[in-house]
Design an enzyme around this catalytic site. Structure first.
Site, PDB file in Angstrom:
ATOM      1  N   GLU A  35      17.559  54.578  13.603  1.00 23.42           N
ATOM      2  CA  GLU A  35      17.373  55.718  12.713  1.00 23.42           C
ATOM      3  C   GLU A  35      16.458  56.762  13.351  1.00 23.42           C
ATOM      4  O   GLU A  35      16.686  57.967  13.222  1.00 23.42           O
ATOM      5  CB  GLU A  35      16.813  55.248  11.370  1.00 23.42           C
ATOM      6  CG  GLU A  35      17.847  54.468  10.552  1.00 23.42           C
ATOM      7  CD  GLU A  35      17.268  53.870   9.290  1.00 23.42           C
ATOM      8  OE1 GLU A  35      17.777  54.199   8.202  1.00 23.42           O
ATOM      9  OE2 GLU A  35      16.315  53.072   9.373  1.00 23.42           O
TER      10      GLU A  35
ATOM     11  N   GLU B 297      20.370  46.021   8.457  1.00 20.86           N
ATOM     12  CA  GLU B 297      19.622  45.886   7.208  1.00 20.86           C
ATOM     13  C   GLU B 297      20.295  45.008   6.161  1.00 20.86           C
ATOM     14  O   GLU B 297      19.619  44.315   5.380  1.00 20.86           O
ATOM     15  CB  GLU B 297      19.346  47.276   6.611  1.00 20.86           C
ATOM     16  CG  GLU B 297      18.231  48.044   7.302  1.00 20.86           C
ATOM     17  CD  GLU B 297      18.694  48.822   8.518  1.00 20.86           C
ATOM     18  OE1 GLU B 297      17.915  49.644   9.024  1.00 20.86           O
ATOM     19  OE2 GLU B 297      19.836  48.605   8.981  1.00 20.86           O
TER      20      GLU B 297
ATOM     21  N   GLY C 240      15.337  50.730  11.882  1.00 21.04           N
ATOM     22  CA  GLY C 240      14.514  51.933  11.961  1.00 21.04           C
ATOM     23  C   GLY C 240      14.471  52.531  13.352  1.00 21.04           C
ATOM     24  O   GLY C 240      14.274  53.740  13.512  1.00 21.04           O
TER      25      GLY C 240
ATOM     26  N   ALA D 146      12.035  47.829  12.076  1.00 19.96           N
ATOM     27  CA  ALA D 146      10.792  48.029  11.333  1.00 19.96           C
ATOM     28  C   ALA D 146      10.030  46.715  11.256  1.00 19.96           C
ATOM     29  O   ALA D 146      10.581  45.647  11.506  1.00 19.96           O
ATOM     30  CB  ALA D 146      11.096  48.545   9.929  1.00 19.96           C
TER      31      ALA D 146
END
Length: 260
Positions: A115, A135, A112, A66
């Site tokens: 994900e 993360e 992300g 991200a």
């Protein structure tokens, strides 16, 4: 459809969505998440699209995470809203999409990015792919469904190890873990994914949509997946595709499905 961060190409009932931010290793920012939502929403009703292949531009990254600069100064409530909106707009939206979505992981799929790949219905990877959820190195946890989908795909122990170490795994390990279905060379990846998509596109789209619902029901809290399967199985009998499929079988010919 014109997008700043996406390229979409459609041929033979397969649409390829390419996340196109090579300077940022295709990192997900708010704009890209919104563009992906709009692209998937538009293709949902596109009669020329039966299957979607999702990939990243270049040979380095599918999505390398991200865009951290967008949320580095968020409060707790802002962080919670970020995750909730992102899951609703993109990650859950893709998981429950009524057309098959194949993630073609062409390099780094981190945070992300992984994900997003896990939200797809299944994944194929190039042999240079690296996957991970880093993360905790930022003092946060995966917020776009990573703790849930990774556990469903690889099991609790491996998921916790990947999340807590923040380490990356290579394509071979991902294949052994069941995180990806296939590993091929980088030059072969997109054609390989399209090949699977083309096989899928020959089948009944209405039946496939119901199969997606039934499989996803197995992972929904408080839902009996067997009951959903029975209901969706019955619904198939009322479709034109069922009549065509069974008639074609009895007449010893290939079916021509209309998706109705």
């Amino acid at each position: 459809m014109d997008f700043e961060n996406l390229v979409i190409e459609t041929a033979d009932f397969v649409s390829v969505i390419t996340i196109n931010r090579p300077a940022k290793l295709n990192a997900l920012n708010k704009q890209t998440i919104e563009e992906l939502h709009q692209a998937f929403k538009a293709l949902q009703t596109d009669n020329q699209t039966k299957v979607i292949v999702l990939t990243g531009s270049g040979e380095k990254a599918f999505v390398a995470g991200a865009d951290i600069s967008e949320f580095a100064n968020f409060s707790a409530s802002e962080g919670e809203k970020l995750a909730a909106v992102g899951q609703q707009v993109l990650f859950d939206f893709v998981q429950n999409y009524n057309k098959p979505v194949i993630a073609a992981i062409n390099g780094f799929a981190l945070g992300g990015g992984l994900e997003l790949a896990m939200a797809a219905h299944f994944r194929v990877a190039s042999n240079n792919a690296k996957m991970g959820l880093p993360e905790v190195t930022l003092g946060v946890i995966p917020g776009y469904g990573g703790t849930q989908r990774l556990t469903q795909l690889v099991g609790k122990g491996r998921a916790l190890e990947m999340i807590m170490t923040a380490g990356m795994i290579d394509a071979t390990s991902a294949l052994n873990y069941g995180l990806v279905n296939h590993v091929v060379s980088q030059p072969e990846l997109l054609d390989f994914a399209k090949g699977i998509a083309t096989k899928i596109a020959k089948n009944s789209t209405v039946a496939i949509a119901k199969a997606i619902e039934a499989v996803n029901a197995n992972f929904a809290e408080g839902v009996n997946g067997f009951e959903v399967e029975i209901k969706k199985f019955g619904e198939c009998f009322a479709t034109e595709d069922f009549k065509e499929g069974t008639t074609a079988f009895l007449e010893k010919r290939k079916p021509t499905f209309t998706g109705k």
